[in-house]
Design a protein around this motif. Structure first.
Motif, PDB file in Angstrom:
ATOM      1  N   LEU A  15     129.473  57.873 -38.302  1.00 49.75           N
ATOM      2  CA  LEU A  15     129.604  58.243 -36.900  1.00 49.75           C
ATOM      3  C   LEU A  15     128.669  59.394 -36.558  1.00 49.75           C
ATOM      4  N   ASP A  16     128.441  60.294 -37.522  1.00 54.86           N
ATOM      5  CA  ASP A  16     127.466  61.374 -37.320  1.00 54.86           C
ATOM      6  C   ASP A  16     126.106  60.803 -36.945  1.00 54.86           C
ATOM      7  N   ASP A  17     125.698  59.753 -37.685  1.00 54.26           N
ATOM      8  CA  ASP A  17     124.382  59.152 -37.447  1.00 54.26           C
ATOM      9  C   ASP A  17     124.287  58.593 -36.033  1.00 54.26           C
ATOM     10  N   LEU A  18     125.379  57.990 -35.560  1.00 56.88           N
ATOM     11  CA  LEU A  18     125.387  57.445 -34.208  1.00 56.88           C
ATOM     12  C   LEU A  18     125.206  58.563 -33.188  1.00 56.88           C
ATOM     13  N   ALA A  19     125.928  59.666 -33.368  1.00 54.93           N
ATOM     14  CA  ALA A  19     125.815  60.784 -32.437  1.00 54.93           C
ATOM     15  C   ALA A  19     124.410  61.384 -32.456  1.00 54.93           C
ATOM     16  N   VAL A  20     123.816  61.497 -33.654  1.00 60.21           N
ATOM     17  CA  VAL A  20     122.451  62.013 -33.765  1.00 60.21           C
ATOM     18  C   VAL A  20     121.478  61.080 -33.060  1.00 60.21           C
ATOM     19  N   ALA A  21     121.627  59.769 -33.270  1.00 60.55           N
ATOM     20  CA  ALA A  21     120.724  58.787 -32.653  1.00 60.55           C
ATOM     21  C   ALA A  21     120.796  58.856 -31.130  1.00 60.55           C
ATOM     22  N   LEU A  22     121.990  59.066 -30.584  1.00 60.94           N
ATOM     23  CA  LEU A  22     122.150  59.121 -29.137  1.00 60.94           C
ATOM     24  C   LEU A  22     121.639  60.439 -28.558  1.00 60.94           C
ATOM     25  N   ARG A  23     121.587  61.460 -29.395  1.00 64.41           N
ATOM     26  CA  ARG A  23     121.129  62.770 -28.935  1.00 64.41           C
ATOM     27  C   ARG A  23     119.612  62.847 -28.833  1.00 64.41           C
ATOM     28  N   LYS A  24     118.895  62.132 -29.695  1.00 65.31           N
ATOM     29  CA  LYS A  24     117.437  62.284 -29.782  1.00 65.31           C
ATOM     30  C   LYS A  24     116.768  61.920 -28.457  1.00 65.31           C
ATOM     31  N   PRO A  25     115.855  62.772 -27.990  1.00 67.09           N
ATOM     32  CA  PRO A  25     115.165  62.506 -26.725  1.00 67.09           C
ATOM     33  C   PRO A  25     113.974  61.570 -26.917  1.00 67.09           C
ATOM     34  N   LEU A  74     128.773  64.156 -44.774  1.00 68.56           N
ATOM     35  CA  LEU A  74     127.605  64.675 -45.462  1.00 68.56           C
ATOM     36  C   LEU A  74     127.327  66.094 -44.954  1.00 68.56           C
ATOM     37  N   ASP A  75     126.663  66.911 -45.773  1.00 69.14           N
ATOM     38  CA  ASP A  75     126.339  68.288 -45.388  1.00 69.14           C
ATOM     39  C   ASP A  75     127.595  69.027 -44.919  1.00 69.14           C
ATOM     40  N   TYR A  76     128.648  68.862 -45.706  1.00 68.49           N
ATOM     41  CA  TYR A  76     129.955  69.388 -45.293  1.00 68.49           C
ATOM     42  C   TYR A  76     129.910  70.894 -45.036  1.00 68.49           C
ATOM     43  N   HIS A  77     129.284  71.666 -45.935  1.00 64.81           N
ATOM     44  CA  HIS A  77     129.276  73.117 -45.776  1.00 64.81           C
ATOM     45  C   HIS A  77     128.530  73.536 -44.512  1.00 64.81           C
ATOM     46  N   LEU A  78     127.433  72.856 -44.208  1.00 62.90           N
ATOM     47  CA  LEU A  78     126.681  73.149 -42.987  1.00 62.90           C
ATOM     48  C   LEU A  78     127.542  72.884 -41.753  1.00 62.90           C
ATOM     49  N   LYS A  79     128.193  71.738 -41.719  1.00 63.90           N
ATOM     50  CA  LYS A  79     128.967  71.356 -40.538  1.00 63.90           C
ATOM     51  C   LYS A  79     130.203  72.228 -40.368  1.00 63.90           C
ATOM     52  N   ARG A  80     130.818  72.620 -41.485  1.00 63.74           N
ATOM     53  CA  ARG A  80     131.968  73.521 -41.401  1.00 63.74           C
ATOM     54  C   ARG A  80     131.532  74.885 -40.861  1.00 63.74           C
ATOM     55  N   ARG A  81     130.438  75.400 -41.403  1.00 61.31           N
ATOM     56  CA  ARG A  81     129.945  76.709 -40.958  1.00 61.31           C
ATOM     57  C   ARG A  81     129.581  76.673 -39.471  1.00 61.31           C
ATOM     58  N   PHE A  82     128.844  75.644 -39.068  1.00 57.61           N
ATOM     59  CA  PHE A  82     128.408  75.524 -37.676  1.00 57.61           C
ATOM     60  C   PHE A  82     129.607  75.385 -36.733  1.00 57.61           C
ATOM     61  N   THR A  87     118.093  76.478 -39.672  1.00 56.26           N
ATOM     62  CA  THR A  87     116.689  76.114 -39.871  1.00 56.26           C
ATOM     63  C   THR A  87     116.422  74.827 -39.090  1.00 56.26           C
ATOM     64  N   ASP A  88     115.149  74.474 -38.928  1.00 56.37           N
ATOM     65  CA  ASP A  88     114.812  73.230 -38.226  1.00 56.37           C
ATOM     66  C   ASP A  88     115.398  72.020 -38.950  1.00 56.37           C
ATOM     67  N   THR A  89     115.383  72.054 -40.264  1.00 56.05           N
ATOM     68  CA  THR A  89     115.937  70.947 -41.052  1.00 56.05           C
ATOM     69  C   THR A  89     117.434  70.824 -40.834  1.00 56.05           C
ATOM     70  N   GLU A  90     118.140  71.950 -40.833  1.00 54.23           N
ATOM     71  CA  GLU A  90     119.590  71.924 -40.608  1.00 54.23           C
ATOM     72  C   GLU A  90     119.905  71.411 -39.208  1.00 54.23           C
ATOM     73  N   ASP A  91     119.116  71.816 -38.226  1.00 57.14           N
ATOM     74  CA  ASP A  91     119.354  71.377 -36.860  1.00 57.14           C
ATOM     75  C   ASP A  91     119.263  69.860 -36.744  1.00 57.14           C
ATOM     76  N   GLN A  92     118.327  69.244 -37.474  1.00 57.08           N
ATOM     77  CA  GLN A  92     118.160  67.795 -37.427  1.00 57.08           C
ATOM     78  C   GLN A  92     119.334  67.052 -38.053  1.00 57.08           C
ATOM     79  N   ARG A  93     120.088  67.729 -38.889  1.00 54.45           N
ATOM     80  CA  ARG A  93     121.228  67.083 -39.553  1.00 54.45           C
ATOM     81  C   ARG A  93     122.489  67.110 -38.702  1.00 54.45           C
ATOM     82  N   LEU A  94     122.447  67.827 -37.599  1.00 56.50           N
ATOM     83  CA  LEU A  94     123.625  67.960 -36.750  1.00 56.50           C
ATOM     84  C   LEU A  94     123.487  67.081 -35.510  1.00 56.50           C
ATOM     85  N   PRO A  95     124.598  66.558 -35.020  1.00 58.96           N
ATOM     86  CA  PRO A  95     124.525  65.637 -33.883  1.00 58.96           C
ATOM     87  C   PRO A  95     124.382  66.316 -32.531  1.00 58.96           C
ATOM     88  N   PHE A  96     124.514  67.633 -32.480  1.00 56.74           N
ATOM     89  CA  PHE A  96     124.388  68.331 -31.209  1.00 56.74           C
ATOM     90  C   PHE A  96     123.998  69.787 -31.443  1.00 56.74           C
TER      91      PHE A  96
END
Length: 345
Positions: free
Chosen positions: A135-145, A165-173, A212-221
């Protein structure tokens, strides 16, 4: 009324089509589906159709011809009122079978290569597959301009409880955004005490959403988008946030004992809020949903089986038209066929 796009011809596919009559039948089927979905007479429009051709009769390419025609229509200046405000994306749901899922990804490319006329291969319509596993992937795909693949292919189990995936990143964010959302209800002193000594948690409450730019790309918003989603939560959703706030306030009390034993509950609460925000981030509608092997939902509306419960809660409210594909309708009992038709509810 939406008509079949003239950019493609199913008869160009010499791999599948041996008899020209098959191509004519398949294109007529596309025409019939478009007429039933978007008839010029509003009282003759239907939101769901079942295509029940036998195996090998071309259901997949008929469905893709329908999808191509609808997406081509959305590229025009005058959009059918029934499709106003939609994503310019079509969603395909397959059974959890990995081979079928990958087959649909390939078939989208094959349809374009074998059926779309060469002069339209590179037009503005980016008719390409976007496979999503979570579901994360779907949200990311819909977010991309910008120009993005317009046929999203996913499995029915998309809405289940796969491990993040990237559980620690998503929990922190998520926690950082929640700190903004709670504001003075969970002030800086509380935040410092909550983070102090927490297992594997960052210690600075001001840096939780620094990415980071890489972390931002892993998040759906983005952070602001996430905050806006939280603010849009309805009363039943707010209960999860309020419960988590209460638990965090309890653990953040001075001299609270056995704090480490309680962090599992906090972790789960943060994860639940994140998942809910991902669900709620789907805020526009899909013009078309294609469900392959729809007979897998023969017990769906009754028991919520095969991903139907999650679909009905999170995706169905965002679908304008649905095409159900099945090659085995007559192997179903009458009550099972009626259950499939309840998808329209």
């Amino acid at each position: 009324m939406i008509t079949r796009s003239q950019d493609f011809d199913l008869g160009r596919d010499r791999t599948r089509i041996k008899d020209p009559r098959d191509a004519a039948r398949q294109q007529s089927t596309v025409d019939a589906l478009l007429d039933r979905f978007f008839s010029a007479r509003s009282n003759q429009r239907f939101e769901i159709q079942v295509l029940a051709d036998e195996v090998g009769m071309g259901k997949t390419f008929v469905a893709l011809g329908l999808a191509y025609s609808i997406l081509a229509h959305l590229k025009q200046g005058r959009i059918d009122p029934d499709l106003g405000g939609c994503y310019q994306r079509v969603l395909v749901l397959t059974p959890n079978n990995h081979a079928l899922y990958r087959k649909w990804v390939r078939e989208v490319e094959e349809f374009k290569r074998r059926c779309v006329f060469p002069e339209h291969q590179s037009n503005d319509l980016l008719f390409s597959p976007c496979p999503v596993e979570r579901l994360d992937d779907l949200a990311v795909a819909l977010r991309k301009p910008g120009r993005q693949p317009q046929v999203i292919v996913a499995r029915m189990g998309l809405f289940g409880g796969d491990k993040l995936l990237d559980y620690h990143l998503k929990r922190r964010f998520t926690l950082g955004v929640l700190f903004r959302f709670w504001g003075v209800s969970f002030n800086y002193e509380y935040r410092i005490r909550l983070l102090k000594g927490a297992p594997d948690w960052p210690q600075d409450p001001d840096k939780l959403t620094v990415l980071t730019d890489t972390e931002d790309q892993r998040l759906p918003f983005s952070e602001d988008q996430f905050l806006s989603i939280l603010r849009s939560f309805k009363t039943e959703d707010r209960g999860q946030i309020d419960s988590l706030l209460a638990d965090c306030r309890t653990i953040a009390q001075p001299f609270y004992r056995n704090r480490e034993d309680e962090f599992g509950k906090i972790h789960q609460g943060i994860t639940n809020v994140y998942r809910l925000a991902v669900h709620r981030s789907i805020q526009k509608d899909f013009p078309l949903l294609i469900v392959d092997e729809a007979h897998n939902w023969k017990n769906g509306p009754l028991a919520g089986a095969n991903g139907f419960k999650g679909f009905s809660e999170f995706i169905a409210p965002h679908v304008r038209r649905a095409l159900l594909l099945t090659a085995t309708p007559f192997q179903l009992r009458p009550d099972e066929m009626l259950e499939i038709l309840k998808v329209s509810d």
